[in-house]
Write a protein that holds these residues in place. Structure first.
Motif, mmCIF file in Angstrom:
data_model
loop_
_atom_site.group_PDB
_atom_site.id
_atom_site.type_symbol
_atom_site.label_atom_id
_atom_site.label_comp_id
_atom_site.label_asym_id
_atom_site.label_seq_id
_atom_site.Cartn_x
_atom_site.Cartn_y
_atom_site.Cartn_z
ATOM 1 N N ALA A 422 0.839 -1.203 0.000
ATOM 2 C CA ALA A 422 0.000 0.000 0.000
ATOM 3 C C ALA A 422 0.872 1.250 0.000
ATOM 4 N N GLU A 423 1.931 1.218 0.790
ATOM 5 C CA GLU A 423 2.860 2.354 0.839
ATOM 6 C C GLU A 423 3.533 2.546 -0.514
ATOM 7 N N LEU A 424 3.925 1.440 -1.126
ATOM 8 C CA LEU A 424 4.576 1.487 -2.439
ATOM 9 C C LEU A 424 3.638 2.081 -3.498
ATOM 10 N N CYS A 425 2.361 1.750 -3.376
ATOM 11 C CA CYS A 425 1.368 2.215 -4.355
ATOM 12 C C CYS A 425 0.824 3.608 -4.046
ATOM 13 N N GLY A 426 1.193 4.164 -2.888
ATOM 14 C CA GLY A 426 0.674 5.473 -2.511
ATOM 15 C C GLY A 426 -0.777 5.418 -2.087
ATOM 16 N N ARG A 427 -1.224 4.284 -1.533
ATOM 17 C CA ARG A 427 -2.595 4.106 -1.062
ATOM 18 C C ARG A 427 -2.580 3.627 0.382
ATOM 19 N N ASN A 428 -3.734 3.743 1.058
ATOM 20 C CA ASN A 428 -3.802 3.157 2.392
ATOM 21 C C ASN A 428 -4.225 1.692 2.287
ATOM 22 N N ARG A 429 -4.126 0.954 3.393
ATOM 23 C CA ARG A 429 -4.415 -0.479 3.376
ATOM 24 C C ARG A 429 -5.857 -0.770 2.946
ATOM 25 N N THR A 430 -6.795 0.052 3.410
ATOM 26 C CA THR A 430 -8.202 -0.178 3.067
ATOM 27 C C THR A 430 -8.424 -0.076 1.565
ATOM 28 N N ASP A 431 -7.853 0.970 0.951
ATOM 29 C CA ASP A 431 -7.974 1.135 -0.505
ATOM 30 C C ASP A 431 -7.378 -0.054 -1.240
ATOM 31 N N LEU A 432 -6.217 -0.506 -0.760
ATOM 32 C CA LEU A 432 -5.547 -1.606 -1.445
ATOM 33 C C LEU A 432 -6.372 -2.888 -1.343
ATOM 34 N N TYR A 433 -6.957 -3.133 -0.187
ATOM 35 C CA TYR A 433 -7.802 -4.321 -0.035
ATOM 36 C C TYR A 433 -9.014 -4.252 -0.977
ATOM 37 N N LYS A 434 -9.578 -3.067 -1.136
ATOM 38 C CA LYS A 434 -10.712 -2.902 -2.061
ATOM 39 C C LYS A 434 -10.303 -3.203 -3.499
ATOM 40 N N LEU A 435 -9.103 -2.739 -3.874
ATOM 41 C CA LEU A 435 -8.610 -3.001 -5.225
ATOM 42 C C LEU A 435 -8.338 -4.486 -5.438
ATOM 43 N N LEU A 436 -7.779 -5.132 -4.413
ATOM 44 C CA LEU A 436 -7.523 -6.571 -4.518
ATOM 45 C C LEU A 436 -8.844 -7.328 -4.690
ATOM 46 N N LYS A 437 -9.863 -6.924 -3.928
ATOM 47 C CA LYS A 437 -11.169 -7.575 -4.023
ATOM 48 C C LYS A 437 -11.781 -7.356 -5.405
ATOM 49 N N LYS A 438 -11.605 -6.152 -5.933
ATOM 50 C CA LYS A 438 -12.128 -5.827 -7.265
ATOM 51 C C LYS A 438 -11.584 -6.779 -8.322
ATOM 52 N N HIS A 439 -10.308 -7.122 -8.201
ATOM 53 C CA HIS A 439 -9.660 -7.967 -9.211
ATOM 54 C C HIS A 439 -9.588 -9.443 -8.813
ATOM 55 N N GLY A 440 -10.241 -9.801 -7.704
ATOM 56 C CA GLY A 440 -10.253 -11.196 -7.283
ATOM 57 C C GLY A 440 -8.893 -11.706 -6.843
ATOM 58 N N LEU A 441 -8.102 -10.836 -6.232
ATOM 59 C CA LEU A 441 -6.740 -11.201 -5.810
ATOM 60 C C LEU A 441 -6.657 -11.283 -4.283
ATOM 61 N N THR A 442 -5.740 -12.105 -3.800
ATOM 62 C CA THR A 442 -5.410 -12.119 -2.369
ATOM 63 C C THR A 442 -3.900 -12.096 -2.220
ATOM 64 N N ALA A 443 -3.444 -11.447 -1.146
ATOM 65 C CA ALA A 443 -1.993 -11.343 -0.918
ATOM 66 C C ALA A 443 -1.392 -12.725 -0.725
ATOM 67 N N GLN A 444 -2.107 -13.633 -0.059
ATOM 68 C CA GLN A 444 -1.573 -14.979 0.211
ATOM 69 C C GLN A 444 -1.330 -15.746 -1.083
ATOM 70 N N GLU A 445 -2.302 -15.658 -2.020
ATOM 71 C CA GLU A 445 -2.154 -16.368 -3.288
ATOM 72 C C GLU A 445 -0.975 -15.836 -4.101
ATOM 73 N N ILE A 446 -0.819 -14.505 -4.095
ATOM 74 C CA ILE A 446 0.279 -13.907 -4.864
ATOM 75 C C ILE A 446 1.614 -14.268 -4.248
ATOM 76 N N LYS A 447 1.672 -14.232 -2.904
ATOM 77 C CA LYS A 447 2.923 -14.594 -2.226
ATOM 78 C C LYS A 447 3.284 -16.056 -2.490
ATOM 79 N N ALA A 448 2.248 -16.925 -2.468
ATOM 80 C CA ALA A 448 2.501 -18.358 -2.690
ATOM 81 C C ALA A 448 2.896 -18.633 -4.123
ATOM 82 N N GLY A 449 2.350 -17.807 -5.036
ATOM 83 C CA GLY A 449 2.652 -18.025 -6.461
ATOM 84 C C GLY A 449 4.015 -17.526 -6.823
#
Length: 449
Positions: A422-449
């Motif tokens: 979120a810091e890297l993207c210039g957004r807060n955590r809440t905004d970033l979670y909303k964007l992840l939900k919009k695109h069907g992404l989760t941090a765990q899946e990306i980290k595991a991949g």
């Protein structure tokens, strides 16, 4: 004889269980230049309505399987506004009154008076032509029963001021339908204004829609009226409404409820009289469930919804559209290209068309520009199709794809740490979670991949 447009004679469907009457009436009407289809029962009639373009139905009242009024009810459900004339040997004034009150176009008794039938046909088809096939829909080329039914309903809705939502894949012609609805409406002499809600940043979109006061923000050296005021009295077309930011959705909802706008940086409210037609390629119900689109706004915009079919769903229109586009392109560029070879047309009709009518336009224009002869060859068509197989995304689709890749990359760089991403993207955590939900992404899946 009436025609459905300048080139295609009106197509009549005759329904009667008496084969001799069908044969005689068909011959008479064909002699007058009509295209005539026949059915000896209601089931066959409804099957033809699903597969053929029909301008008017003439049906017997008394038939063994389904009577004429029951058939009319089914026709009216499938093709609202399609003229239906009922004929009967058992006619009476109460029957005729009941039939016309329920929406039947005309009622005629047997033995048929041909002059009376001709008068009924002329009156019914002249109304049908004015509603279904006149200048209001001039840019929409079709013989598809699906499209004809949709256009009949669109013409009926156009007369009111209700909000309309047009859905469908990219390239299906949503703006053309919006323009047609405007032309068919009482607002046709007033402005039609269009804006792509996914093409502008949020602050600019708000100013474009509602206007701004002088000095409202840096660069606002003078006041601007905005598109709502520009469209006052007419129609405002909000394309890609699914991409409108949530904060603006709230303001749009308020405008629709109160019928007045407040320019950016102003305390003044200004009344507006605007009919809203919106469009999207997105699934707005899924967007609502994901918290990306307001439910109250959805129901304000979607009083009536028209879903435009893809080109493959109206395959019978491909030759008609191709020839029309060819003539248009050749005339525009001053080129002597007059037709398509049979093999080239066969390639067109069997192609997939993921980009729909927009893709067909590109293919035909390329063929016209490159054709060394008046007739487009199969080899040139094959080349154009191979170079136009991919779906060219809309700006909002391309932006969504970039946004998704950007999020994946940011989370990979931070090894799935949402706070750091979120810091890297210039957004807060809440905004970033909303964007992840919009695109069907989760941090765990990306980290595991």
């Amino acid at each position: 004889m009436m025609t459905t447009n300048d080139h295609i004679p009106a197509s009549l469907l005759l329904v009667d269980d008496d084969p001799s009457l069908l044969r005689l009436l068909s011959m008479r009407l064909e002699d007058e230049g009509y295209q005539v289809l026949t059915a000896d029962n209601a089931e066959r009639a409804l099957s033809l309505l699903n597969t053929k373009v029909i301008s008017l139905v003439i049906t017997d009242l008394r038939m063994p399987d389904t009577d004429g009024m029951a058939l009319f009810e089914q026709i009216n459900h499938r093709r609202p506004g399609l003229p239906v004339i009922i004929m009967t040997a058992h006619g009476s004034i109460p029957d005729a009154v009941d039939a016309t009150q329920r929406g039947v176009t005309g009622f005629i008794t047997k033995p048929l008076d041909h002059e009376e039938l001709r008068t009924l046909l002329d009156r019914a088809l002249s109304h049908h032509v004015s509603s279904g096939n006149a200048a209001w829909r001039r840019d929409i080329i079709t013989r598809s029963p699906v499209m004809e039914s949709l256009l009949e309903q669109a013409h009926q809705v156009a007369r009111s001021r209700v909000s309309v939502l047009i859905t469908g894949a990219s390239g299906t012609g949503k703006e053309l339908l919006a323009q047609a609805i405007h032309r068919a409406s009482p607002r046709s002499d007033e402005p039609f204004i269009a804006i792509n809600c996914g093409a502008l940043p949020e602050n600019l979109l708000e100013s474009e829609l509602f206007g701004h006061a002088k000095g409202a923000f840096t660069g606002a050296v003078k006041a601007q009226d905005g598109l709502f005021r520009a469209a006052d009295g007419g129609t405002l077309f909000l394309d890609e409404i699914g991409d409108m930011p949530l904060s603006l959705q709230v303001k749009l909802l308020r405008v629709l409820q109160e019928r007045q706008i407040r320019p950016v940086g102003s305390s003044e409210t200004i009344p507006v009289d605007v009919r809203i037609v919106s469009a999207t390629h997105r699934d707005l119900k899924a967007a609502m469930e994901a918290g990306q689109f307001r439910e109250d706004l959805y129901y304000r915009l979607n009083v009536v919804e028209f879903n435009l079919p893809g080109l493959r769903e109206r395959a019978e229109d491909i030759p008609l559209l191709a020839r029309h586009l060819l003539r248009q392109s050749a005339q525009q560029h001053g080129l002597n290209v007059r037709g398509l070879s049979d093999d080239a047309l066969q390639l067109l009709t069997t192609a997939d068309w993921p980009g729909n009518v927009r893709q067909l336009v590109n293919v035909i224009e390329q063929c016209v520009a490159l054709s060394p002869s008046p007739v487009i060859s199969a080899s040139l068509m094959r080349q154009a199709l191979s170079e136009n197989t991919g779906h060219w995304p809309t700006l909002s689709e391309a932006r969504d794809e970039f946004e998704r890749r950007y999020l994946v990359r940011a989370l990979k760089m931070t090894e799935g740490n949402v706070t750091q991403a979120a810091e890297l993207c210039g957004r807060n955590r809440t905004d970033l979670y909303k964007l992840l939900k919009k695109h069907g992404l989760t941090a765990q899946e990306i980290k595991a991949g």
